[in-house]
Structures are given as C-alpha cells and as structure tokens.
Design an enzyme around this catalytic site. Structure first.
Site, PDB file in Angstrom:
ATOM      1  N   HIS A  78      85.502 -38.839  58.487  1.00 49.36           N
ATOM      2  CA  HIS A  78      85.800 -37.419  58.390  1.00 49.36           C
ATOM      3  C   HIS A  78      86.697 -37.125  57.188  1.00 49.36           C
ATOM      4  O   HIS A  78      87.434 -38.001  56.709  1.00 49.36           O
ATOM      5  CB  HIS A  78      86.463 -36.931  59.668  1.00 49.36           C
ATOM      6  CG  HIS A  78      85.531 -36.854  60.830  1.00 49.36           C
ATOM      7  ND1 HIS A  78      85.912 -36.328  62.046  1.00 49.36           N
ATOM      8  CD2 HIS A  78      84.230 -37.211  60.959  1.00 49.36           C
ATOM      9  CE1 HIS A  78      84.878 -36.370  62.870  1.00 49.36           C
ATOM     10  NE2 HIS A  78      83.851 -36.908  62.243  1.00 49.36           N
ATOM     11  N   GLU A  80      89.408 -35.404  56.988  1.00 46.55           N
ATOM     12  CA  GLU A  80      90.831 -35.590  57.294  1.00 46.55           C
ATOM     13  C   GLU A  80      91.206 -37.070  57.214  1.00 46.55           C
ATOM     14  O   GLU A  80      92.266 -37.435  56.686  1.00 46.55           O
ATOM     15  CB  GLU A  80      91.147 -35.069  58.709  1.00 46.55           C
ATOM     16  CG  GLU A  80      90.797 -33.614  58.917  1.00 46.55           C
ATOM     17  CD  GLU A  80      89.405 -33.384  59.501  1.00 46.55           C
ATOM     18  OE1 GLU A  80      89.240 -32.393  60.239  1.00 46.55           O
ATOM     19  OE2 GLU A  80      88.479 -34.181  59.232  1.00 46.55           O
ATOM     20  N   CYS A 106      88.785 -32.931  64.739  1.00 49.05           N
ATOM     21  CA  CYS A 106      88.371 -33.510  66.020  1.00 49.05           C
ATOM     22  C   CYS A 106      89.577 -34.230  66.636  1.00 49.05           C
ATOM     23  O   CYS A 106      90.619 -34.379  65.996  1.00 49.05           O
ATOM     24  CB  CYS A 106      87.211 -34.493  65.807  1.00 49.05           C
ATOM     25  SG  CYS A 106      87.686 -36.035  64.999  1.00 49.05           S
ATOM     26  N   CYS A 109      90.754 -37.340  64.528  1.00 50.53           N
ATOM     27  CA  CYS A 109      91.503 -36.952  63.331  1.00 50.53           C
ATOM     28  C   CYS A 109      92.862 -36.359  63.702  1.00 50.53           C
ATOM     29  O   CYS A 109      93.852 -36.596  63.011  1.00 50.53           O
ATOM     30  CB  CYS A 109      90.695 -35.962  62.496  1.00 50.53           C
ATOM     31  SG  CYS A 109      89.270 -36.716  61.686  1.00 50.53           S
TER      32      CYS A 109
END
Length: 154
Positions: A78, A80, A106, A109
């Site tokens: 991801h 992040e 999410c 993260c």
C-alpha cells in the site's frame, strides 16, 4: 487566484504521487510531511523487482476479493506502507509528522502509522475498513478529510 493552504498543497501532491501506482483497482498516493517538508512519498504497487499488476493482471480480481477485505491477498504494498518504509530509511523520523493520503488507510496501514509515530492524517476518500477507522480514533490521531478534485488517473 487563491493560494492553497498547506493541507491543500500537500493533498494535491498525493494525487501526482498516485499517478505512479501500478494497481489496476485503486490508485493511491501518500506523503509524509514534517515541519512543512516532505519526508517521503509512496504509491501502491508490487515490491521492487517484481511484476506489477498492470503487467500481469490483478490477483484480487482473478479470485474475486472485494475491496477492503483480505489485504494479504495482493501483490502490492500500500502507498502508506511504501511511504513509511521510505521514511524509515531517510533518517529524520516520523514522530509528530502528518501523513497525507488520497484514501483512508486500511487496518494494517493504520497499525504502521500508529507505530511510526505519525500524529495527524489528512485524507481524501474513505476506504471500506471500519477497523482502520476505529484504530485511528482509539490512538487519538487527528484526522481531517479534505475532498480532492479529480486528478489524472482518478
């Protein structure tokens, strides 16, 4: 002409970062900012040296995984995560930093954001992960939603 606020300025940069994404389903960009300086950037895509979904197709699409579920069933990291990994190697530290992201994080993260010491989030769209939102509230991370104008690739 109106000069953008700092939050607007950095959120616009996240849109440009998201353009580098190699995800077929959702293009996400993230930046970490400390003292009005960009510490790192990240976008979602496969790890270094591995084939990207743009090249070989989306595993999640192939097996029918809905958005917001089963994050482990994905080739990509991801945005992040990539921003935090990049910042960890650059030295200035993330305690008290702000993360700007085109989408809310999410739960995976979010745990990384909490442990990295990021104290503020400025987010665009909501991501369907209620646990992530709950963890953000529980950790007391200041969160601002800032609607983005559609950018290229959105």
């Amino acid at each position: 002409m109106k000069r953008p606020t700092w939050d607007e300025y950095f959120m616009k940069i996240t849109q440009i970062v998201a353009e580098r994404s190699t995800c077929i389903r959702r293009k996400v960009g993230a930046i970490i900012v400390k003292d009005k300086k960009i510490v790192s950037t990240g976008y979602n895509g496969a790890p270094k040296g591995l084939d990207h979904c743009l090249e070989i197709g989306c595993l999640r699409e192939k097996i029918g995984v809905p958005s917001g579920e089963r994050h482990e069933l994905c080739r990509g990291a991801h945005a992040e995560q990539n921003a935090i990994i990049q910042a960890a190697g650059s030295g200035p530290g993330m305690d008290g930093a702000t993360m700007y992201c085109t989408d809310s994080p999410c739960s995976t993260c979010t745990k990384m954001i909490i442990n990295a010491g990021i104290s503020r989030l400025v987010l665009g769209k909501k991501y369907p992960d209620e646990l992530g939102e709950e963890l953000i509230r529980e950790a007391g991370i200041e969160t601002v939603y800032l609607a983005l104008e559609p950018g290229p690739g959105s």
